[in-house]
Scaffold this active site. Sequence first.
Site, PDB file in Angstrom:
ATOM      1  N   ASP A  83       0.852  -1.190   0.000  1.00 51.12           N
ATOM      2  CA  ASP A  83       0.000   0.000   0.000  1.00 51.12           C
ATOM      3  C   ASP A  83       0.891   1.245   0.000  1.00 51.12           C
ATOM      4  O   ASP A  83       1.760   1.382   0.868  1.00 51.12           O
ATOM      5  CB  ASP A  83      -0.884  -0.050   1.259  1.00 51.12           C
ATOM      6  CG  ASP A  83      -1.711   1.208   1.431  1.00 51.12           C
ATOM      7  OD1 ASP A  83      -1.935   1.916   0.423  1.00 51.12           O
ATOM      8  OD2 ASP A  83      -2.139   1.480   2.577  1.00 51.12           O
ATOM      9  N   ASP A 129      -4.168   3.783   2.878  1.00 51.85           N
ATOM     10  CA  ASP A 129      -5.603   3.474   3.065  1.00 51.85           C
ATOM     11  C   ASP A 129      -5.826   2.003   3.425  1.00 51.85           C
ATOM     12  O   ASP A 129      -6.965   1.548   3.519  1.00 51.85           O
ATOM     13  CB  ASP A 129      -6.415   3.870   1.818  1.00 51.85           C
ATOM     14  CG  ASP A 129      -6.050   3.035   0.591  1.00 51.85           C
ATOM     15  OD1 ASP A 129      -5.118   2.202   0.691  1.00 51.85           O
ATOM     16  OD2 ASP A 129      -6.691   3.215  -0.461  1.00 51.85           O
ATOM     17  N   ASP A 188      -1.858  -1.148  -3.743  1.00 48.65           N
ATOM     18  CA  ASP A 188      -2.172  -0.379  -4.946  1.00 48.65           C
ATOM     19  C   ASP A 188      -1.047  -0.470  -5.976  1.00 48.65           C
ATOM     20  O   ASP A 188       0.003  -1.073  -5.732  1.00 48.65           O
ATOM     21  CB  ASP A 188      -2.495   1.084  -4.581  1.00 48.65           C
ATOM     22  CG  ASP A 188      -1.454   1.673  -3.649  1.00 48.65           C
ATOM     23  OD1 ASP A 188      -0.252   1.403  -3.867  1.00 48.65           O
ATOM     24  OD2 ASP A 188      -1.819   2.380  -2.682  1.00 48.65           O
ATOM     25  N   ASP A 201      -5.959  -9.952 -15.725  1.00 51.34           N
ATOM     26  CA  ASP A 201      -7.030 -10.914 -15.505  1.00 51.34           C
ATOM     27  C   ASP A 201      -8.221 -10.502 -16.364  1.00 51.34           C
ATOM     28  O   ASP A 201      -8.680  -9.366 -16.263  1.00 51.34           O
ATOM     29  CB  ASP A 201      -7.408 -10.869 -14.014  1.00 51.34           C
ATOM     30  CG  ASP A 201      -7.759 -12.222 -13.465  1.00 51.34           C
ATOM     31  OD1 ASP A 201      -8.624 -12.879 -14.063  1.00 51.34           O
ATOM     32  OD2 ASP A 201      -7.178 -12.618 -12.432  1.00 51.34           O
ATOM     33  N   ASP A 246     -10.568 -15.682 -16.476  1.00 48.78           N
ATOM     34  CA  ASP A 246     -11.429 -16.119 -15.390  1.00 48.78           C
ATOM     35  C   ASP A 246     -12.593 -16.982 -15.903  1.00 48.78           C
ATOM     36  O   ASP A 246     -13.270 -16.592 -16.862  1.00 48.78           O
ATOM     37  CB  ASP A 246     -11.993 -14.857 -14.710  1.00 48.78           C
ATOM     38  CG  ASP A 246     -12.645 -15.155 -13.386  1.00 48.78           C
ATOM     39  OD1 ASP A 246     -11.962 -15.733 -12.529  1.00 48.78           O
ATOM     40  OD2 ASP A 246     -13.832 -14.815 -13.207  1.00 48.78           O
ATOM     41  N   GLU A 276      -8.538 -20.247 -16.795  1.00 50.95           N
ATOM     42  CA  GLU A 276      -8.902 -20.910 -15.547  1.00 50.95           C
ATOM     43  C   GLU A 276      -9.776 -22.086 -15.979  1.00 50.95           C
ATOM     44  O   GLU A 276     -10.950 -21.921 -16.299  1.00 50.95           O
ATOM     45  CB  GLU A 276      -9.671 -19.963 -14.625  1.00 50.95           C
ATOM     46  CG  GLU A 276      -9.889 -20.601 -13.272  1.00 50.95           C
ATOM     47  CD  GLU A 276     -10.857 -19.827 -12.383  1.00 50.95           C
ATOM     48  OE1 GLU A 276     -10.756 -19.969 -11.158  1.00 50.95           O
ATOM     49  OE2 GLU A 276     -11.708 -19.102 -12.895  1.00 50.95           O
ATOM     50  N   HIS A 326      -5.166 -17.030  -5.338  1.00 48.34           N
ATOM     51  CA  HIS A 326      -6.055 -16.206  -4.518  1.00 48.34           C
ATOM     52  C   HIS A 326      -7.363 -16.918  -4.169  1.00 48.34           C
ATOM     53  O   HIS A 326      -8.137 -16.402  -3.375  1.00 48.34           O
ATOM     54  CB  HIS A 326      -6.351 -14.902  -5.257  1.00 48.34           C
ATOM     55  CG  HIS A 326      -7.146 -15.160  -6.504  1.00 48.34           C
ATOM     56  ND1 HIS A 326      -6.609 -15.833  -7.590  1.00 48.34           N
ATOM     57  CD2 HIS A 326      -8.435 -14.897  -6.823  1.00 48.34           C
ATOM     58  CE1 HIS A 326      -7.540 -15.956  -8.525  1.00 48.34           C
ATOM     59  NE2 HIS A 326      -8.657 -15.387  -8.083  1.00 48.34           N
ATOM     60  N   ASP A 327      -7.638 -18.066  -4.777  1.00 50.94           N
ATOM     61  CA  ASP A 327      -8.845 -18.835  -4.442  1.00 50.94           C
ATOM     62  C   ASP A 327      -8.527 -20.014  -3.532  1.00 50.94           C
ATOM     63  O   ASP A 327      -9.414 -20.815  -3.231  1.00 50.94           O
ATOM     64  CB  ASP A 327      -9.491 -19.390  -5.722  1.00 50.94           C
ATOM     65  CG  ASP A 327     -10.128 -18.305  -6.567  1.00 50.94           C
ATOM     66  OD1 ASP A 327     -10.477 -17.247  -6.025  1.00 50.94           O
ATOM     67  OD2 ASP A 327     -10.266 -18.520  -7.786  1.00 50.94           O
TER      68      ASP A 327
END
Length: 605
Positions: free
Chosen positions: A61, A65, A69, A138, A240, A294, A369-370
């Site tokens: 970051d 926040d 990013d 993605d 995806d 995917e 990430h899944d």
Amino acid sequence: MPVRLLITCCLAGLLAACKLMPKEEDKKEEKKASDKYAGIPGRKWWKEAVVYQVYPRSFKDSDGDGVGDLKGILSKLDYIKSLGVDVVWLNPIFASPNDDNGYDISDYEGIMTAFGTMADFDALLKGMHERGIKLVLDLVANHSSDEHNWFKQSRASRNNPYRHYYHWWPAEKGKPDPRFSFFDVDGSAWKYDSTTKSYYLHYFGRKQPDLNWENPVVRTEIFNMMNFWFKKGVDGFRMDVIPFISKDTSFPTLPARYHGDFVRYYANGPHLHEYLQQMNKEALRNYDIMTVAEGIGVTPATAHDFVDEDRNELQMLYHFDGVGLGYLPGQFKQVDPKGYSLVAFKEIYSRWDSTFAQKGWGTIYLGNHDQPRMVTRWGNDAPAFREPSSKMLTTFLLSMRATPYYYFGDELGMSNIKFDSIQEYRDIETLNMYRKIKKEGGDLVYFLKGQQISARDNGRTPFQWDSTEHAGFTSGMPWLKLHPGYKTVNVAAEEKDPASVLNYFKKMVRLRKSNPVLVYGKYQLIDKDNPSVYAYARTLGNEQWVIVLNFTSLGQYYTPGLPLKQGEKRMVQMGNYSSYAPGTMLPEGNLLLKPYEALIYKMIK
Ligand code: TEU
């Protein structure tokens, strides 16, 4: 020139020269490696690449926040470069209300506000290319966000020009046949919308309506958008849930055996390959880029249709057979407390290797990430074993015949955070499944226990840069809790420790890239019924390497499966314990493998 200044200049010059020296060395090493690749047929850069996946929300970051990013990633490009990886795959960075962390896009050509601006993106892409790193984005084109202008228009009236961008079922036809959605609180993929008295289809969350690919205008919109990013210079797309884009739009009644198995019953529709071929023609084939699907629901029998060169569709896909292993049947992501069968694990990865042995090309991954953290799910995150088992799994990923997709944080040995309460989760999948089970009066304690192993948020906790507050990820409040282990498991500490998981990863990347036998060599499973040790040979020309991996927390006597021929020896190339240093010869008899020991040796005369 005053003497002092002269000395300073000389020193500075020397220093600069010293800094350049390793670069010269690197160049020599690269040259040596590229010589070894000469003459190998079917070479492609994306077959030789190591892909590093960055979850942008959790990497770095820059503005306090609490959300990672693009500027944050830009500031850490030298770290990524230091890993030796070739490609970065970034999860979605497009404008999104973030119901599913960017997998719900409201503007395909805009950047998510929390991640920065288009100028930040351009700077990031430039920074990567300057360092010789490629960038893969993605593509989330099965569905958009309900906040996308297309959907806002589409739902406004039945005769809006955007109406057929999505799948609608008019209420006068009666209730549509039930279809299951993982991310819906009621588990239903049809949502009633009162404005036009119709139901819309959403195989994922309610805020993720499925786009209607039957409509040629939708396809053109998507291909134009892809070209927009290609023209900017991006190097490819991870796609995806791409098998979902084509559906049987008559939405027939599903057979009783359906049981919510949405992959089998409503992905891979009749026009899927026609659409992918059109995508190839309209966008992909015009650039030197890479694509990876995917491959949810894709089997060894259907895989070739996606990736064979003469199909003119995509280049790679990743399957779910491996990561799906070890779950209890009929339950939502509850792993078998008895663990998984290594024999079954070997069988899956060997089967996928043989799928692409003659044609096509494979991928390999153990985390993303899944998924939960690879060390927790496939290794052992207990303090004594976290490091050796992380290294062992890294050895596996980087020594198979397939492009490795390596998930950020695994190179540090990051493990599952294992939240105790539902309040700590942020993921739509866990939150909505919890609500659904609660509504149905199910066992929430059991569900939460299962999520400690399988929940996606385990793999999404912020990256661990150093031991300062919030691990150097942010100066604000992190959007998801940090793993408390960051005090010791972090980049700063691991860079300094030659025996760290991080330095092991870097060495493995180098070893793979400088030895084509690890990339292109034929794979042969050895000793397939051994329940504790995974061993395989890789052979290219007259070079043969053997990889031996102890997948258990116990010592194992291992009889090398490939007997030595006359005058042959086994020379160590890599290992995750100091017992066998690279260059040493292994003893001729049995090997005593330590817990989670990994060993790579080369057969020499
Ligand atoms: O995942 C597709 C998918 O099928 C997931 O639902 C996955 O199987 C699930 O996480 C397992 O529990 C893709 C993305 O990778 C995922 O992050 C998105 O949430 C999903 O599509 C919707 O876009």
